[in-house]
Write an enzyme that holds these catalytic residues in place. Structure first.
Site, PDB file in Angstrom:
ATOM      1  N   ASN A 115       0.950  -0.720  -0.046  1.00 56.32           N
ATOM      2  CA  ASN A 115      -0.187   0.171   0.214  1.00 56.32           C
ATOM      3  C   ASN A 115       0.964   1.134  -0.087  1.00 56.32           C
ATOM      4  OD1 ASN A 115      -2.418   1.012   1.983  1.00 56.32           O
ATOM      5  ND2 ASN A 115      -2.426   1.370   0.786  1.00 56.32           N
ATOM      6  N   ASN A 117      -6.749  10.428  -0.713  1.00 58.40           N
ATOM      7  CA  ASN A 117      -6.428   9.551  -2.070  1.00 58.40           C
ATOM      8  C   ASN A 117      -6.210  10.044  -3.232  1.00 58.40           C
ATOM      9  OD1 ASN A 117      -7.773   7.465   0.016  1.00 58.40           O
ATOM     10  ND2 ASN A 117      -9.741   8.536   0.307  1.00 58.40           N
ATOM     11  N   GLY A 151      -3.914   3.589   8.157  1.00 60.68           N
ATOM     12  CA  GLY A 151      -3.662   2.684   8.526  1.00 60.68           C
ATOM     13  C   GLY A 151      -2.124   2.215   8.172  1.00 60.68           C
ATOM     14  N   HIS A 191     -15.723   1.355   7.309  1.00 62.95           N
ATOM     15  CA  HIS A 191     -15.501   0.165   6.566  1.00 62.95           C
ATOM     16  C   HIS A 191     -16.662  -0.582   6.172  1.00 62.95           C
ATOM     17  CE1 HIS A 191     -11.425   1.425   6.214  1.00 62.95           C
ATOM     18  NE2 HIS A 191     -11.563   1.673   8.018  1.00 62.95           N
ATOM     19  N   ASN A 240     -14.670   1.919   2.721  1.00 65.43           N
ATOM     20  CA  ASN A 240     -13.729   0.926   2.046  1.00 65.43           C
ATOM     21  C   ASN A 240     -14.795  -0.195   2.474  1.00 65.43           C
ATOM     22  OD1 ASN A 240     -10.997   3.067   2.428  1.00 65.43           O
ATOM     23  ND2 ASN A 240     -11.875   3.790   3.520  1.00 65.43           N
ATOM     24  N   GLY A 257      -4.938  -0.519   6.059  1.00 64.80           N
ATOM     25  CA  GLY A 257      -4.060  -1.084   8.129  1.00 64.80           C
ATOM     26  C   GLY A 257      -5.771  -1.369   8.499  1.00 64.80           C
ATOM     27  N   GLY A 305      -8.693  -1.185   7.441  1.00 65.34           N
ATOM     28  CA  GLY A 305      -9.351  -2.136   7.129  1.00 65.34           C
ATOM     29  C   GLY A 305      -9.251  -3.719   8.278  1.00 65.34           C
TER      30      GLY A 305
HETATM   31  O1  ZDP Z   1     -10.464   5.478   3.735  1.00 61.04           O
HETATM   32  C1  ZDP Z   1     -10.506   6.075   2.896  1.00 61.04           C
HETATM   33  O2  ZDP Z   1     -10.387   6.945   2.074  1.00 61.04           O
HETATM   34  C2  ZDP Z   1      -8.846   5.232   2.917  1.00 61.04           C
HETATM   35  N1  ZDP Z   1      -8.720   5.293   1.218  1.00 61.04           N
HETATM   36  C3  ZDP Z   1      -8.018   5.910   3.252  1.00 61.04           C
HETATM   37  C4  ZDP Z   1      -6.064   4.275   3.284  1.00 61.04           C
HETATM   38  C5  ZDP Z   1      -7.193   3.747   4.065  1.00 61.04           C
HETATM   39  C6  ZDP Z   1      -5.332   2.906   4.267  1.00 61.04           C
HETATM   40  N2  ZDP Z   1      -5.895   2.029   2.846  1.00 61.04           N
HETATM   41  C7  ZDP Z   1      -5.023   1.944   5.302  1.00 61.04           C
HETATM   42  O3  ZDP Z   1      -4.160   1.030   5.376  1.00 61.04           O
HETATM   43  O4  ZDP Z   1      -5.562   2.164   6.219  1.00 61.04           O
HETATM   44  C8  ZDP Z   1      -4.281   3.481   3.434  1.00 61.04           C
END
Ligand code: ZDP
Length: 344
Positions: free
Chosen positions: A11, A64, A74, A162, A193, A221, A223
């Site tokens: 990521n 984003n 995260g 999420h 997400n 993270g 997620g």
């Molecule tokens: O909440 C959002 O719009 C996500 N795209 C932000 C990024 C979340 C991420 N994948 C994480 O690791 O928490 C970077």
């Protein structure tokens, strides 16, 4: 504009140090271009380090790949900790109180390139997530129609929203169709997400991530925390588990203080310099006139013509005695030339 790129389980993020600048150096449109994998640097998101506004050491802003702003990230906060340590070197503490729109998050460098993060408490009430799925019990979940399929969708907030869907076999789902449809489902007013999870055992989960504003990514993270919370509340796993994502494994523990603890890697990839239009303008403007442009202080100390001239004059003064200098000043160019030719 200097930037550095980092990744955590694939990521990936562009990080920019704006702790000492007055206004953020990038506009969302520029973030979109920077994150573009063909027309820009390429990343799932762009992260700015900004001066703190409250009790924290530093503030983190996450944009984003599509230019929208996220509350938390995260994998990004682990990369953020590594970034601050790399920039600040020996003066870095190894742990920071990071201000985010999701509250204070505390990453800490640990052994083996890993970063451990106190991700705070999960949000379970629908209005805080936000979702209009009503929480009958402790977990907000409902059957929703998504791209023509009926899915049991649970909602959990980690500052950002999420949706968690448990499946029997991750390899058999219409991932892109379901992910993109659920991201913009009306049940999630701020979009969401999306995570599909397959339970392997009480302490082992596998998941696939469709990120809000970024699409399919290799890890998430916040997620992974949301997946653990939803799966635990459904009775499918313990409070602590290894979560296998396409990019690798995150260890997540929902501790007795109701905080999520996450451990995972964060690594430097490369650094670079992005020329914004403003930089391009600087390159084409007329050269600096020290006597006018630098009245408030030198504008280009590394390349200052007046400093060079001063240094030459000082070198000349050092080389000759006062009498020699007076003689020099009194001699005509013609006399000096004759003298030089004669070898005097
Ligand atoms: O909440 C959002 O719009 C996500 N795209 C932000 C990024 C979340 C991420 N994948 C994480 O690791 O928490 C970077």
């Amino acid at each position: 504009m200097q930037f550095r790129k980092y990744q955590g389980l694939g990521n990936d993020f562009i990080l920019i140090d704006a702790r000492r600048t007055e206004s953020p150096p990038v506009h969302p449109d520029q973030a979109r271009l920077l994150c573009d994998r063909r027309f820009g640097v390429g990343a799932d998101g762009l992260i700015l380090a900004l001066p703190p506004e409250g009790m924290g050491d530093v503030r983190m802003q996450i944009i984003n790949a599509d230019g929208t702003e996220a509350e938390m990230c995260g994998n990004g906060v682990r990369c953020f900790a590594r970034f601050l340590a790399d920039l600040d070197g020996a003066s870095a503490s190894g742990s920071w109180r990071v201000e985010t729109p999701a509250g204070i998050i505390v990453p800490q460098l640990v052994a083996d390139q890993q970063v451990s993060v106190d991700m705070g408490e999960p949000f379970l009430s629908p209005s805080a997530i936000p979702t209009n799925i009503d929480a009958g019990g402790s977990l907000a979940q409902a059957w929703l129609e998504v791209a023509g399929e009926q899915l049991l969708v649970a909602a959990v907030g980690m500052g950002n929203p999420h949706a968690v869907v448990q499946v029997d076999d991750l390899d058999l789902i219409a991932f892109t169709e379901l992910g993109s449809a659920l991201e913009t489902h009306p049940a999630f007013p701020a979009r969401t997400n999306v995570h599909f999870v397959q339970v392997i055992s009480q302490n082992q989960l596998r998941m696939k991530v469709w990120e809000r504003g970024a699409g399919a990514t290799l890890a998430c993270g916040t997620g992974a925390c949301a997946v653990l919370v939803a799966s635990h509340l459904r009775g499918a796993c313990a409070r602590e588990a290894d979560i296998e994502l396409p990019g690798g494994i995150l260890h997540i523990c929902w501790d007795e203080e109701n905080h999520l603890q996450m451990v995972g890697p964060a690594e430097f990839v490369f650094s670079g310099n992005w020329f914004l239009e403003e930089d391009a303008k600087l390159l084409t403007t007329k050269p600096i006139d020290c006597s006018i442009d630098c009245s408030q202080g030198c504008l280009d100390p590394d390349n200052c013509p007046s400093a060079t001239a001063r240094a030459n004059a000082m070198a000349l003064l050092d080389k000759f005695s006062l009498n020699q200098l007076v003689d020099l000043a009194n001699e005509s160019i013609e006399q000096r030339t004759i003298k030089r030719i004669k070898g005097g």
